[in-house]
Design a protein around this motif. Structure first.
Motif, PDB file in Angstrom:
ATOM      1  N   CYS A  22      -1.418   8.208  -0.957  1.00  0.00           N
ATOM      2  CA  CYS A  22      -1.750   9.092  -2.065  1.00  0.00           C
ATOM      3  C   CYS A  22      -1.272  10.499  -1.717  1.00  0.00           C
ATOM      4  O   CYS A  22      -1.683  11.052  -0.685  1.00  0.00           O
ATOM      5  CB  CYS A  22      -3.253   9.081  -2.323  1.00  0.00           C
ATOM      6  N   GLY A  82     -14.279   3.685  -0.495  1.00  0.00           N
ATOM      7  CA  GLY A  82     -13.522   2.477  -0.759  1.00  0.00           C
ATOM      8  C   GLY A  82     -14.361   1.244  -0.986  1.00  0.00           C
ATOM      9  O   GLY A  82     -13.816   0.175  -1.266  1.00  0.00           O
ATOM     10  N   ASP A 102      -8.196   0.769   5.142  1.00  0.00           N
ATOM     11  CA  ASP A 102      -8.177   2.229   5.220  1.00  0.00           C
ATOM     12  C   ASP A 102      -8.781   2.698   6.527  1.00  0.00           C
ATOM     13  O   ASP A 102      -9.670   2.081   7.091  1.00  0.00           O
ATOM     14  CB  ASP A 102      -8.985   2.809   4.044  1.00  0.00           C
ATOM     15  N   ASP A 106      -8.472  -4.309  -1.923  1.00  0.00           N
ATOM     16  CA  ASP A 106      -9.279  -3.100  -2.025  1.00  0.00           C
ATOM     17  C   ASP A 106      -8.989  -2.200  -0.848  1.00  0.00           C
ATOM     18  O   ASP A 106      -8.732  -2.672   0.245  1.00  0.00           O
ATOM     19  CB  ASP A 106     -10.762  -3.464  -2.043  1.00  0.00           C
ATOM     20  N   ASP A 107      -8.993  -0.912  -1.040  1.00  0.00           N
ATOM     21  CA  ASP A 107      -8.640   0.019   0.025  1.00  0.00           C
ATOM     22  C   ASP A 107      -9.582  -0.035   1.209  1.00  0.00           C
ATOM     23  O   ASP A 107      -9.237   0.405   2.295  1.00  0.00           O
ATOM     24  CB  ASP A 107      -8.607   1.444  -0.516  1.00  0.00           C
ATOM     25  N   LYS A 123      -4.285   9.598   1.868  1.00  0.00           N
ATOM     26  CA  LYS A 123      -4.892   8.340   2.275  1.00  0.00           C
ATOM     27  C   LYS A 123      -4.003   7.181   1.841  1.00  0.00           C
ATOM     28  O   LYS A 123      -3.382   7.225   0.776  1.00  0.00           O
ATOM     29  CB  LYS A 123      -6.289   8.188   1.665  1.00  0.00           C
ATOM     30  N   THR A 124      -3.964   6.139   2.656  1.00  0.00           N
ATOM     31  CA  THR A 124      -3.207   4.954   2.307  1.00  0.00           C
ATOM     32  C   THR A 124      -4.049   4.089   1.383  1.00  0.00           C
ATOM     33  O   THR A 124      -5.167   3.706   1.734  1.00  0.00           O
ATOM     34  CB  THR A 124      -2.815   4.164   3.567  1.00  0.00           C
ATOM     35  N   VAL A 125      -3.515   3.780   0.209  1.00  0.00           N
ATOM     36  CA  VAL A 125      -4.312   3.101  -0.803  1.00  0.00           C
ATOM     37  C   VAL A 125      -3.509   1.978  -1.453  1.00  0.00           C
ATOM     38  O   VAL A 125      -2.287   1.871  -1.272  1.00  0.00           O
ATOM     39  CB  VAL A 125      -4.784   4.088  -1.892  1.00  0.00           C
ATOM     40  N   LYS A 126      -4.200   1.156  -2.197  1.00  0.00           N
ATOM     41  CA  LYS A 126      -3.567   0.109  -2.992  1.00  0.00           C
ATOM     42  C   LYS A 126      -4.308  -0.010  -4.315  1.00  0.00           C
ATOM     43  O   LYS A 126      -5.536   0.060  -4.348  1.00  0.00           O
ATOM     44  CB  LYS A 126      -3.590  -1.224  -2.247  1.00  0.00           C
ATOM     45  N   CYS A 143      -6.434   5.198  -5.967  1.00  0.00           N
ATOM     46  CA  CYS A 143      -7.060   6.039  -4.950  1.00  0.00           C
ATOM     47  C   CYS A 143      -8.510   6.251  -5.340  1.00  0.00           C
ATOM     48  O   CYS A 143      -8.808   6.758  -6.419  1.00  0.00           O
ATOM     49  CB  CYS A 143      -6.344   7.386  -4.830  1.00  0.00           C
ATOM     50  N   TYR A 144      -9.388   5.867  -4.473  1.00  0.00           N
ATOM     51  CA  TYR A 144     -10.813   5.961  -4.778  1.00  0.00           C
ATOM     52  C   TYR A 144     -11.377   7.349  -4.528  1.00  0.00           C
ATOM     53  O   TYR A 144     -12.568   7.580  -4.729  1.00  0.00           O
ATOM     54  CB  TYR A 144     -11.604   4.918  -3.984  1.00  0.00           C
ATOM     55  N   ARG A 181       0.845  -1.179   0.000  1.00  0.00           N
ATOM     56  CA  ARG A 181       0.000   0.000   0.000  1.00  0.00           C
ATOM     57  C   ARG A 181       0.889   1.241   0.000  1.00  0.00           C
ATOM     58  O   ARG A 181       2.041   1.196   0.433  1.00  0.00           O
ATOM     59  CB  ARG A 181      -0.917  -0.008   1.222  1.00  0.00           C
TER      60      ARG A 181
END
Length: 304
Positions: free
Chosen positions: A39, A84, A299, A294-295, A44-47, A50-51, A36
């Protein structure tokens, strides 16, 4: 966009996926996204993506497919739905030139609502085959639960005057349990089938050649990851509410009843999701089952 291949996701299930017949691009590149990341736009921490900002992470965006839609799409998301957990964001990322996402409180004003189609199964809803192609310029989809979608459609003045449309019933492959029956689709499934029916109704000069199948690029990847995770670890038990649906495609009868694990190992599906037009707003993978696919899994806003 490169040659399309019917390529499975990492560690594919032995039983063929119901999505494998589609002309979806090779998604093995997503397996390279191991960690992860933060962003830089929203912190935000995402994988994978970024949604909120719709930026791709972990792989070069050029390695992913881009879908070109024949009619622009607006997605109206209920403000109470977690970012997310919306599969609609897949469409925004994969068709960036043609898809816009708005919250319920930020719906744009449509100068000619009579020339906009609203995917909602109201009493006057028609199929695309019943509507002249020259009569509309845009499609709107509401992303939310059944009650949320009803509320948005009923209360939002911007949606008044739009021609409501519906799609043919199809069986969902969505992993999140909901109690409205298996013809209630994930949002991205409903979006895909809308454009698939668009091709059948208006692009009849040549056979359909998979031009919209990549709308399900991320969706198929997550589906295969979930199937593989549970099939490869018989100790894990998928959401008990899926018990009688045979959702996990085990290879033989001996695998149909994996032993029950601690509740923290089960898929986190805290409440059923469904919405008004065969949609279900989310990608709520268990953090073990999908390895943070999925974030929403980890998150800080996931409320798990």
């Amino acid at each position: 966009m490169g040659k399309r291949e019917h390529s499975p996701s990492p560690a594919p299930p032995s039983t063929p996926s119901p999505l494998e017949d589609l002309q979806i691009s090779d998604d093995s590149v997503l397996a390279q996204t191991a960690e992860r990341t933060m962003c830089p736009n929203c912190a935000k921490t995402v994988k994978y993506f970024c949604y909120r900002c719709f930026e791709v992470y972990g792989v070069d965006r050029a390695a992913l497919p881009t879908v070109h839609l024949p009619v622009p799409l607006d997605v109206i998301k209920h403000e109470n739905e977690l970012d997310g957990k919306s599969t609609a964001v897949h469409a925004r990322i994969l068709a960036p030139d043609d898809v816009q996402l708005y919250t319920h409180g930020n719906i744009p004003e449509y100068e000619h609502p009579e020339r906009t189609l609203l995917l909602f199964p109201g009493p006057d809803a028609k199929t695309l085959s019943e509507i002249p192609r020259e009569s509309f310029d845009r499609i709107v989809v509401v992303d939310g639960t059944w009650r949320q979608a009803q509320r948005i459609t009923r209360e939002a003045p911007q949606l008044k005057g739009m021609q409501q449309i519906t799609i043919a019933p199809r069986k969902t492959t969505f992993w999140r349990f909901q109690d409205k029956g298996d013809t209630h689709l994930a949002t991205i499934e409903a979006i895909y089938y809308t454009y698939r029916e668009f091709a059948d109704a208006y692009e009849t000069d040549k056979p359909y050649h998979g031009q919209y199948d990549d709308l399900l690029f991320y969706y198929r990847f997550f589906y295969n990851v979930i199937q593989s995770k549970y099939k490869n670890n018989k100790r894990l038990k998928f959401n008990h509410r899926h018990k009688n649906t045979n959702y996990i495609q085990y290879n033989d009868k001996s695998e149909d009843e994996p032993s029950k694990m601690d509740e923290n190992d089960a898929v986190d599906s805290d409440k059923p999701k469904n919405d008004a037009f065969h949609l279900d707003d989310g990608a709520n993978e268990n953090k073990q089952a999908v390895a943070q696919a999925d974030d929403s899994a980890k998150d800080e806003d996931s409320h798990q």
